[in-house]
Design an enzyme around this catalytic site. Structure first.
Site, short mmCIF file in Angstrom:
data_model
loop_
_atom_site.label_atom_id
_atom_site.label_comp_id
_atom_site.label_asym_id
_atom_site.label_seq_id
_atom_site.Cartn_x
_atom_site.Cartn_y
_atom_site.Cartn_z
N CYS A 1 -5.58 -3.06 3.98
CA CYS A 1 -4.15 -3.38 4.07
C CYS A 1 -3.69 -3.46 5.53
CB CYS A 1 -3.35 -2.38 3.25
SG CYS A 1 -1.65 -2.88 2.92
N ALA A 2 -2.77 -2.61 5.94
CA ALA A 2 -2.26 -2.65 7.32
C ALA A 2 -3.24 -2.08 8.34
CB ALA A 2 -0.94 -1.89 7.40
#
Length: 428
Positions: A346-347
């Site tokens: 994800c991030a």
């Protein structure tokens, strides 16, 4: 009141719909009235032995829709020892949840969690009142058969559950094998691998199709639910370990709870030694959708150990906390230097690994909106990318594939597929 009719087979989810027109005794909310009052009240009860993936995915996804979700412990205290060593702190005790007034009550599964939910007289009373009032209620995995069935709230309805509980469900309902089953005001589902579909289906019932699509898009869900997952692998190398792989999963305030819990849960199912370490100054963290998780140790206590793998969940706030943790960054850099595996989802690939040079010379992917921060974007469209000792992935909807890809690298494809089928990520 005009009632909403859902397509028999949604393009987003494979859901079976029955009894779209309810009896006059049943009350249900139309799309127009739901949009006028957006904060639907939802109760998600949890217990010792609750399946953590099912609880956390349901809570997380529903909160993304704007629902006011109360996580209620049916135990005598707020902290709950969910399955696979995951510790969740509830928002309230079930005894504090009053006389109901919920737009939805959704039960996660897991054993003995489902049994503990069934044996809670307050919860039973709340669900029976929910049914009598014509309000939405739902359950996943073991709970349709173990809790809803014995409470008598599935009579005359089609329902599904975890495959090994289908026989137990049969006397209480018409048992079907749908991944997600809607019949009237009841939604049931099969297991961990169907929970995201289940949660999005609940949003559709609470708020309508448009809101369900709005929430599901950023989740990066699979379009081919139940099919075998694929992994893009470059420069394959063997991931080695002695006896049992020791894996570090850091968590922080703002960590994406779905991603963290899915990774921890699946790797522990594979019998890996997973150490969950808080990068904060206390064990309890408040995750991105306000789920409270409790780590095993503080990062300081884990920092002097060597790990066979370090894997970072995402979440914007969590990734920023990781990037600002000198201790964690040094652990990751050492991991790379000694050629041991590390990964992120994800991030975290974009906000932790890239700025600290941990993607140099490597192919990776990340959350779609952050892929422009990667210096090499040639493989970003893949859901999971393995490049030698590095593994990266895109978001909540890819986290099961990500964790299974790690299992595959450590224990082989056969073990990973066994787990995938057991969890209903892949058709059994």
């Amino acid at each position: 009141m005009a009632l909403r009719h859902l397509a028999p087979h949604s393009s987003l989810l494979r859901i079976s719909h029955l009894n779209a027109i309810f009896s006059p005794k049943k009350r249900f909310l139309s799309v127009s009235s739901s949009m006028a009052s957006p904060a639907r009240k939802v109760l998600v009860p949890i217990a010792n032995g609750t399946e953590p993936m099912e609880a956390v995915i349901t809570i997380d996804v529903l909160r993304r829709s704007g629902a006011d979700v109360t996580v209620a412990s049916v135990e005598k205290q707020l902290p709950v020892d969910a399955g696979h060593g995951v510790k969740i702190v509830a928002d309230a005790l079930i005894s504090d949840c009053g006389d109901g007034g919920f737009d939805l009550i959704a039960l996660p599964g897991g054993m003995p969690g489902a049994t503990n939910l069934r044996d809670c007289a307050i919860l039973e009373s709340l669900v029976k009142k929910q049914a009598a009032d014509g309000r939405l209620y739902a359950a996943v995995c073991a709970s349709p058969a173990v809790a809803l069935g014995p409470w008598g709230v599935l009579k005359g309805l089609k329902a599904t559950c975890y495959p090994s509980f289908m026989e137990q469900l049969a006397p209480c309902a018409t048992a079907v094998e749908s991944r997600v089953q809607l019949d009237g005001i009841v939604v049931t589902s099969r297991g961990p691998g169907t929970t995201m579909e289940f949660a999005v289906a609940l949003i559709e019932q609470l708020y309508g199709k448009e809101k369900a699509n709005e929430v599901s898009g950023p989740l990066v869900m699979r379009s081919n639910h139940g099919d075998e997952y694929t992994v893009r692998e470059l420069n394959p190398v063997e991931w080695k370990f002695d006896d049992c792989p020791k894996i570090l999963v850091p968590i922080a305030n703002g960590t994406e709870e779905m991603e963290a819990v899915v990774i921890i849960d699946i790797l522990r199912r594979a019998k890996a030694n997973v150490v969950v370490a808080s990068v904060e100054d206390k064990l309890e963290i408040l995750a991105s959708r306000k789920v409270k998780l409790v780590a095993d140790v503080l990062l300081d206590d884990a920092a002097n150990h060597l790990f066979d793998l370090i894997v970072l969940p995402g979440g914007l706030g969590g990734a920023q906390a990781f990037a600002n943790s000198e201790k964690l960054v040094n652990l990751l850099k050492k991991q790379r230097e000694i050629n041991r595996p590390y990964g992120a989802i994800c991030a975290s690939p974009a906000l932790v690994l890239e700025p600290h040079g941990l993607l140099k010379g490597k192919k990776a992917t990340a959350f779609p909106a952050l892929c422009n921060k990667l210096s090499d974007q040639s493989e970003v469209e893949n859901r999971v990318v393995v490049d030698g000792t590095l593994i990266t992935s895109r978001g909540p909807g890819t986290s099961m594939e990500f964790a299974l890809a790690i299992v595959e690298k450590l224990f082989g494809r056969q073990k990973a597929l066994e787990l995938a089928k057991m969890m209903l990520v892949v058709h059994p």
